[in-house]
Design an enzyme around this catalytic site. Structure first.
Site, PDB file in Angstrom:
ATOM      1  N   LYS A   1       0.821  -1.228   0.000  1.00 53.40           N
ATOM      2  CA  LYS A   1       0.000   0.000   0.000  1.00 53.40           C
ATOM      3  C   LYS A   1       0.854   1.276   0.000  1.00 53.40           C
ATOM      4  O   LYS A   1       0.416   2.308  -0.506  1.00 53.40           O
ATOM      5  CB  LYS A   1      -0.931   0.005   1.214  1.00 53.40           C
ATOM      6  CG  LYS A   1      -2.105  -0.960   1.093  1.00 53.40           C
ATOM      7  CD  LYS A   1      -3.051  -0.799   2.267  1.00 53.40           C
ATOM      8  CE  LYS A   1      -4.259  -1.709   2.112  1.00 53.40           C
ATOM      9  NZ  LYS A   1      -5.272  -1.489   3.150  1.00 53.40           N
TER      10      LYS A   1
ATOM     11  N   ASP B   1     -10.371   2.853   1.953  1.00 52.42           N
ATOM     12  CA  ASP B   1     -10.602   2.300   3.300  1.00 52.42           C
ATOM     13  C   ASP B   1     -11.229   3.356   4.219  1.00 52.42           C
ATOM     14  O   ASP B   1     -12.173   3.070   4.958  1.00 52.42           O
ATOM     15  CB  ASP B   1      -9.276   1.829   3.930  1.00 52.42           C
ATOM     16  CG  ASP B   1      -8.819   0.491   3.364  1.00 52.42           C
ATOM     17  OD1 ASP B   1      -9.677  -0.285   2.894  1.00 52.42           O
ATOM     18  OD2 ASP B   1      -7.607   0.222   3.392  1.00 52.42           O
TER      19      ASP B   1
END
Ligand code: NAP
Length: 295
Positions: free
Chosen positions: A76, A112
């Site tokens: 990420k 997210d």
């Protein structure tokens, strides 16, 4: 770039390892829900071949033969230099979980944080803003802290190691001078006096996740504050040890992280296709998948 219905959509997930991913089920459900043809693939990329393999996948997005990618652990952060630009959420959180193309630019985004906010909002946990205790100081805690701070909440991070929490505090404090983020050690003595402050507790650690379902990140002998809501980001099992213990302490509002998982997937799907998938279809398909996996 949004394709016409005659095309087949191609997306996927990069990470390492990827064994437990629910993303193919969720994205297939999203495609089904709006009657789009497409496929979602898993790309388990070993760290030693990351650079070569990611270049191939990103070139396919640039050429239009695939519409985007999800990114998970451990890539990420590593993916950021490969992007042409980042959305403000990805920039502030310092992590990308969704890649899409816009005006020929490869965009790194993070769904997210908005996924968590959407789910908290739908559960009536977001308004009015209060004080949140986030357990953990990894990527999920960072995203949750960002999400809540941008919604006017005060945040306390409780971590077993203070250094990663201090890094999050330093990074997110740069967003605005009014950002309120405190740090405590994840221990009874540190948290006991603060318990009356908390309106919402979020577990952002993997503690309690299958197969270690008897574990809980909550310190031993510390009563769970019954007035607070609990949001455990874990979704397997559906009811964690922490959730059981919080309910036993009188906590009425107790939730797992399945809603967040679905919302972040739906937001990624929208980035790639321009269409909002039907959340109930995604919910039904993931629940029936989890039921089958259990038996
Ligand atoms: P991560 O970056 O590896 O961070 C994990 C954090 O948990 C670290 O701060 C780690 O502390 C802490 N931790 C681990 N074991 C612990 C223990 N025994 N006691 C106390 N703290 C402990 O992982 P992540 O990406 O943040 O993910 C965390 C959890 O959130 C996972 O279960 C993941 O599945 C879940 N998640 C759910 C969603 C969703 O959509 N529902 C989205 C993202 C993540 P150390 O640094 O000291 O090891």
């Amino acid at each position: 770039m949004i394709l016409t219905e005659a095309h087949t959509f191609t997306f996927g997930l990069i990470g390492y390892p990827l064994g437990h991913s629910y993303s193919p089920v969720l994205q297939q459900a999203a495609l089904d829900s709006v009657h789009l043809p497409g496929n979602y693939y898993l790309y388990e990329i070993e760290p030693s071949s990351f650079d070569a393999k990611i270049q191939i996948l990103l070139n396919e997005i640039r050429s239009g033969s695939r519409q985007g990618l999800n990114v998970t652990i451990p890539y990420k952060e590593k993916i950021i230099p490969y992007m042409d630009c980042l959305t403000p959420a990805a920039q502030d959180i310092g992590a990308v979980n969704t890649i899409y193309i816009e005006n020929e630019f490869l965009v790194g985004h993070n769904t997210d944080a908005p996924g968590l906010l959407t789910d908290l909002g739908q559960k009536g946990l977001l308004d009015p803003p209060g004080v949140a205790l986030i357990i953990g100081a990894g990527g999920a805690a960072r995203g949750a802290a960002y999400a809540l701070l941008t919604s006017g909440w005060q945040v306390t991070l409780a971590a077993r190691r203070l250094q990663p929490a201090q890094q999050i505090q330093a990074d997110l404090s740069r967003m605005s001078s009014s950002t309120s983020i405190q740090i405590e050690t994840l221990a009874s003595e540190a948290l006991q006096p603060r318990l009356p402050d908390f309106h919402l507790v979020i577990n952002a650690t993997p503690v309690g996740m299958a197969p270690q379902t008897e574990a809980s990140p909550w310190p031993h002998h510390l009563p769970f504050p019954p007035h607070a809501a609990l949001y455990d980001m874990i979704y397997n099992p559906a009811v964690t040890r922490l959730m059981v213990n919080a309910k036993a302490s009188g906590c009425q509002r107790v939730y797992n992280g399945l809603g967040m998982l679905i919302q972040q997937a739906a937001l990624a799907f929208e980035c790639w296709t321009g269409q909002k998938p039907l959340i109930p279809t995604m919910q039904d398909q993931i629940l029936s998948y989890l039921d089958t996996a259990k038996s």
